[in-house]
Write an enzyme that holds these catalytic residues in place. Sequence first.
Site, PDB file in Angstrom:
ATOM      1  N   CYS A   6       6.450 -10.900 -12.662  1.00  0.00           N
ATOM      2  CA  CYS A   6       7.224 -10.674 -11.435  1.00  0.00           C
ATOM      3  C   CYS A   6       7.257 -11.929 -10.564  1.00  0.00           C
ATOM      4  O   CYS A   6       8.236 -12.172  -9.853  1.00  0.00           O
ATOM      5  CB  CYS A   6       6.656  -9.504 -10.651  1.00  0.00           C
ATOM      6  SG  CYS A   6       4.961  -9.774 -10.094  1.00  0.00           S
ATOM      7  N   GLU A  54      -2.031 -12.436  -3.863  1.00  0.00           N
ATOM      8  CA  GLU A  54      -2.057 -11.497  -4.997  1.00  0.00           C
ATOM      9  C   GLU A  54      -2.020 -12.270  -6.319  1.00  0.00           C
ATOM     10  O   GLU A  54      -2.666 -11.876  -7.303  1.00  0.00           O
ATOM     11  CB  GLU A  54      -0.864 -10.550  -4.901  1.00  0.00           C
ATOM     12  CG  GLU A  54      -0.864  -9.447  -5.942  1.00  0.00           C
ATOM     13  CD  GLU A  54       0.377  -8.587  -5.826  1.00  0.00           C
ATOM     14  OE1 GLU A  54       0.432  -7.756  -4.902  1.00  0.00           O
ATOM     15  OE2 GLU A  54       1.294  -8.750  -6.640  1.00  0.00           O
ATOM     16  N   GLU A  65      -0.503  -2.806   0.655  1.00  0.00           N
ATOM     17  CA  GLU A  65      -1.767  -2.484   0.003  1.00  0.00           C
ATOM     18  C   GLU A  65      -2.530  -1.534   0.910  1.00  0.00           C
ATOM     19  O   GLU A  65      -2.302  -1.512   2.122  1.00  0.00           O
ATOM     20  CB  GLU A  65      -2.619  -3.743  -0.238  1.00  0.00           C
ATOM     21  CG  GLU A  65      -2.038  -4.699  -1.258  1.00  0.00           C
ATOM     22  CD  GLU A  65      -0.876  -5.502  -0.716  1.00  0.00           C
ATOM     23  OE1 GLU A  65      -0.864  -5.771   0.508  1.00  0.00           O
ATOM     24  OE2 GLU A  65       0.034  -5.831  -1.487  1.00  0.00           O
ATOM     25  N   TYR A 103       2.304 -10.165 -14.151  1.00  0.00           N
ATOM     26  CA  TYR A 103       2.605 -11.191 -13.150  1.00  0.00           C
ATOM     27  C   TYR A 103       3.838 -12.013 -13.514  1.00  0.00           C
ATOM     28  O   TYR A 103       4.120 -13.047 -12.910  1.00  0.00           O
ATOM     29  CB  TYR A 103       1.356 -12.035 -12.866  1.00  0.00           C
ATOM     30  CG  TYR A 103       0.460 -11.287 -11.903  1.00  0.00           C
ATOM     31  CD1 TYR A 103      -0.146 -10.098 -12.293  1.00  0.00           C
ATOM     32  CD2 TYR A 103       0.271 -11.701 -10.596  1.00  0.00           C
ATOM     33  CE1 TYR A 103      -0.913  -9.347 -11.408  1.00  0.00           C
ATOM     34  CE2 TYR A 103      -0.494 -10.960  -9.706  1.00  0.00           C
ATOM     35  CZ  TYR A 103      -1.083  -9.791 -10.125  1.00  0.00           C
ATOM     36  OH  TYR A 103      -1.821  -9.048  -9.240  1.00  0.00           O
ATOM     37  N   THR A 135      -2.126  -1.572  -4.303  1.00  0.00           N
ATOM     38  CA  THR A 135      -0.714  -1.919  -4.115  1.00  0.00           C
ATOM     39  C   THR A 135       0.168  -0.688  -4.317  1.00  0.00           C
ATOM     40  O   THR A 135       0.067  -0.016  -5.332  1.00  0.00           O
ATOM     41  CB  THR A 135      -0.322  -3.009  -5.134  1.00  0.00           C
ATOM     42  OG1 THR A 135      -1.143  -4.149  -4.885  1.00  0.00           O
ATOM     43  CG2 THR A 135       1.121  -3.393  -4.999  1.00  0.00           C
ATOM     44  N   CYS A 144       6.438  -7.705  -4.181  1.00  0.00           N
ATOM     45  CA  CYS A 144       5.785  -6.841  -5.157  1.00  0.00           C
ATOM     46  C   CYS A 144       6.466  -5.477  -5.134  1.00  0.00           C
ATOM     47  O   CYS A 144       6.528  -4.833  -4.093  1.00  0.00           O
ATOM     48  CB  CYS A 144       4.306  -6.699  -4.796  1.00  0.00           C
ATOM     49  SG  CYS A 144       3.453  -5.481  -5.794  1.00  0.00           S
ATOM     50  N   HIS A 196      -2.027  -6.089 -17.204  1.00  0.00           N
ATOM     51  CA  HIS A 196      -1.666  -6.367 -15.814  1.00  0.00           C
ATOM     52  C   HIS A 196      -1.507  -7.869 -15.575  1.00  0.00           C
ATOM     53  O   HIS A 196      -0.714  -8.279 -14.716  1.00  0.00           O
ATOM     54  CB  HIS A 196      -2.717  -5.767 -14.879  1.00  0.00           C
ATOM     55  CG  HIS A 196      -2.174  -5.500 -13.511  1.00  0.00           C
ATOM     56  ND1 HIS A 196      -0.914  -4.979 -13.295  1.00  0.00           N
ATOM     57  CD2 HIS A 196      -2.694  -5.711 -12.271  1.00  0.00           C
ATOM     58  CE1 HIS A 196      -0.702  -4.874 -11.998  1.00  0.00           C
ATOM     59  NE2 HIS A 196      -1.754  -5.318 -11.347  1.00  0.00           N
ATOM     60  N   CYS A 243       4.238  -1.625 -11.517  1.00  0.00           N
ATOM     61  CA  CYS A 243       3.739  -2.102 -12.811  1.00  0.00           C
ATOM     62  C   CYS A 243       2.304  -1.630 -13.067  1.00  0.00           C
ATOM     63  O   CYS A 243       1.915  -1.384 -14.206  1.00  0.00           O
ATOM     64  CB  CYS A 243       3.815  -3.609 -12.891  1.00  0.00           C
ATOM     65  SG  CYS A 243       2.834  -4.447 -11.642  1.00  0.00           S
TER      66      CYS A 243
END
Lengths: 98, 488
Positions: B299, B447, B258, B297, B192, B101, B293, B105
């Site tokens: 990513c 996550e 986190e 993902y 995060t 991560c 959001h 974002c």
Amino acid sequence: MRDRKGRPGKLKAGIKYCGGCRPEFDRVAVVKELREALGEAIEMVRMDDEEADFILVVTGCKTACVDVESLPLKAKKYISSLSDARRVMEELANKTKT
Amino acid sequence: MNKLMNAKEYEESLRKLKLKVYMFGKRVENVVDDPIIRPSMKAVAATYEYAHKPEHEDIMTATSHLTGKKINRFTHIHQSVEDLVKKSKMGRLLGSQTACCFQRCVGMDALNALSITTHAIDEKYGTEYNKRFLKYLGYVQENDLTCDGAMTDPKGNRSLSPAKQFDPDLFMHVVEERPDGIVVSGAKAHQTGAVNSHEIIVMPTITMREEDRDYAISFALPSDAEGITYIMGRQSCDTRKLEGMTFDRGNMFYGGHEALVVFDKVFVPWERVFMYKEYDFSTMLVEHFAAYHRQSYACKVGVGDVLIGAAQTIAEYNGAERASHVKDKIIEMNHLNETLFCGCIACAAEGHREPGGTYQNDLLLANVHKQNVTRFPYEIARIAQDIAGGLMVTCPSAADLASPEVGKWVEKYYRTRDDVPTEHRLRILRLIENITMGTAAVGYLTESMHGAGSPQAQRIMIARLVNMKHKQKAAKELCGIEKGDQVS
């Protein structure tokens, strides 16, 4: 292409890459190969260099989502596959010989 | 002057922050150089560095609609469908380059959701939140800042609304109103990239009713504002990062983090307040943020690229790459991963313009995409572990391989081929371990499950957003229950 003394001139190519999210070939390696193959006959310059003869648009896939509209109004050569790269390399090699 | 920071400049900018960070019960004095936190800082730094790379800048940068200047895409307000699509592509790119991560974002998604919601509040109430927001956005873009988008409250008893909790601080709320601003208390969990951020943008976490007015607040603060404390979360295998740069860490460069972020009577000036008790807009802000959001993902597709590459590599190292079942498993991994990519591209391609000019991705498709993300990475990870074999969890440490006494035995008995050093085999196994059950599994698996809303949150949205009447009408007409205009 000849310079003022009649010798083969050097081509100036501005490079514009796509973002490279899922490239089907190594874009940077292809440009490096092209540069090495053409040697001193070609010079890679900034995309916005006023002296660039053309812009080489290198995209990792056929989607070619690169923002071409924001590029300077110059001739463009597109590479979006390895066969494109070979074709452009031959074309430039012939051009720099003449 | 508009900054487009590089990795080094970003790192130096963090050193100027005076964050109050705790980990393992102790105050972390040097956050940037802490060996457990530093890989996560480097992952954020990649978002800066890649904006300067000619071969990636087309995705990593955008043109500010405020100034017309080139900015990092992570500070951009989407101005077109193309922007939304490039956002998804940026997620995949950075996921594939960091295998973790990269944390930035969430701030981008908060900025975009606020650009829509502040405009809508102003339209109804004649407030000036959007003006404030745009001024703040200009500051973020001008200085190329990383923002933590803070939504998730601890929430206490899930069956009770914010106002009915036994402890009022279980949801972020206003405790005092002053002429120059407000004072807030509460906390945001699972944040995060919190300690790698310059700013923290707070939003409500659920739909608020009138009784919850004091909880319907949104604002932004510098991350080192007085009264903010960060308590770092633990990750599986996190202390391997204290063992030095051995390959046992799996990913030699990057990671995520986190934190629980506590706000203890923190002052917020009015110019940084973007929602104040307009409880009827809490749903809008939550849903727009969630849709953005859930798209982010994308990513995980990039991390999936790395895991697939690692699975293929270990198959080759083991001499199993030509086995038909291994080939088929690799195909299945790719199928699942590209299906995820389809979702994040589709919800972007079906985006639309909101009244203020910001482009919003398709809410239904974003929720479908995220629902897939709650499942497919687990299956991809399962197949990767299947191909890797049990050695992934039983192989000795890097120190054993380097040992003058037993290293020769590790080298000898875990060698599979003449042309593959044992160390290479162990390195790729450690990377698979890292992504599927180590520190990076926090990002790739859990996550994926709970980030941007747990699976049930998407299912509720899917149920709400599909046009069931339209589907029923088509069915009833085609079987003759209702009369339609079918070709006779």
